[in-house]
Design an enzyme around this catalytic site. Sequence first.
Site, PDB file in Angstrom:
ATOM      1  CE  LYS A  72      40.106  60.552  52.914  1.00 10.28           C
ATOM      2  NZ  LYS A  72      38.690  60.489  52.777  1.00 10.28           N
TER       3      LYS A  72
ATOM      4  CD  GLU B 100      40.722  48.589  42.436  1.00 14.41           C
ATOM      5  OE1 GLU B 100      40.420  49.383  41.059  1.00 14.41           O
ATOM      6  OE2 GLU B 100      40.169  48.221  43.159  1.00 14.41           O
TER       7      GLU B 100
ATOM      8  CB  CYS C  67      36.771  49.796  40.330  1.00 12.41           C
ATOM      9  SG  CYS C  67      37.219  48.410  41.357  1.00 12.41           S
TER      10      CYS C  67
ATOM     11  CD  GLU D  24      36.221  54.022  37.013  1.00 10.16           C
ATOM     12  OE1 GLU D  24      36.360  52.836  37.384  1.00 10.16           O
ATOM     13  OE2 GLU D  24      37.211  54.919  37.223  1.00 10.16           O
TER      14      GLU D  24
END
Length: 496
Positions: A190, A266, A301, A399
């Site tokens: 996906k 993750e 990330c 973040e």
Amino acid sequence: MTTRTHEDWLALAKKVVPTTTAWIDGPVSSLSAATRTTVNPATGAVLAEVAECDERDVDAAVAAARRAFEAGNWSTASPRERAAALHRIARKIEENVDELALLDSLDAGKRIVDTISIDAPGSAAILRWYAESLDKVYGEVAPTGPADLAVVSREPLGVVAAIVPWNYPLELAVWKIAPALAAGNSVILKPAEDSPLSALRLAELVAEAGLPDGVFTVVPGAGPVVGRALGRHHDVDVVTFTGSTSTGQLFQQYAGQSNLKQVWLEAGGKSAVVVLDDVADLDLVADGVATGIFTNTGQVCSATSRLVVQRGVADELVQRVLSRALAINIGDPLDPATGMGPVVSRRQATRVLELMETGAAEAREVHGGGLVPDMPEPTYIRPQVLLGVDPAARIARTEVFGPVLSVHVVDTVDEAVTVANSTPYALAAGLWTDSLSRAHGVARRLRAGTVSVNCVDALDVTTPFGGFGQSGYGRDLSLHALDKFTGLKTTWIRHG
């Protein structure tokens, strides 16, 4: 490849015809016939109308994947046969490297110099590495008594759903696909809503490489629809996910609501780069700090978005970092001279700008930030460096996924470690020191899945990548990634 000019890439981009269909035993439209518009964030131009799948398409994809797995043409193929197929996929990527690089650059706003030199060829290299690993992973024989033989083997788990983000559309997909396929699973990919094009093209290349129908499926669509359906599906055995922590938590819930499928995450990061006061080459360190946060417009990330620096070198280092941030050439990602392109979408730009405002209110001193004027789209954002930020401030714990660096000045090594470890994330960390003993000691104390010492975001297919805490669990890359996609089976034979 990298010697092409801006004009060369613009001309090649005009020839790209995106694939727009899902891939379930071949190219298919969504059952609802719905589509989603994918847009070039650098220009605002419409790239394609891509199939927008829903729960019914997920059911069809899972059924195809399960049929393929049970048929055994792939799941029981020999390691040599699977290795040969992975090599063929890698070759297909290499033969179409320009197109794949352009698709990610156009779709996600990534610099073409990165996609053509790192992302696309790196994806082929990862597939080849896992292909070569297959005849080097052995089972075990347990130390039983003489009348027994206990063999421990690895078996594929079945249907793997891989949900990937938009910042490295092709490469992160291959991080998941390569070990999952190598182990003998069927894989449903996906892609992110903002960057589905390289995944759809990859499906065609995988089919051309000769994998059986159903072994690799691509289902584009919205996360709350397609992602949720995969997460809650009772015939999906594994979910492997890269994305936000909040979405990762949802997948844990979906597993509990369905069949207790394995979920490997993750998730988010708020990584620190620690600079100790024994470093001599501050220009080298400044280059590393700037690279660690401004690469890919901060949409990484493991980006080192917090600079934790000892006071003795802080002023000089910060000035060098500022000069590099302000000198970045922001522009068209198809221009090889561009140092930083746009963020992936207007929606992401709005989020980053809001967090920049939050950071500016929390900092003692603010440099940069805001939209770049006179650009074709409101997606080009200037780097921001925030000085005098409290480690407990929102900007130091959230973040951003954008080009925002907060600076934290400390006096001691102990304080540096405390500040570096002060967020709920633990994905990566950087450390700069000229002392080998300090490097060993401080790296051991930094809570992170990867600590890059005197380098930036150290990464290789041979080493595991992943984190602790709210950065998730499980590892991509290396032989350890095979652990996520295989189950240990004991066969105990009594004889004599």
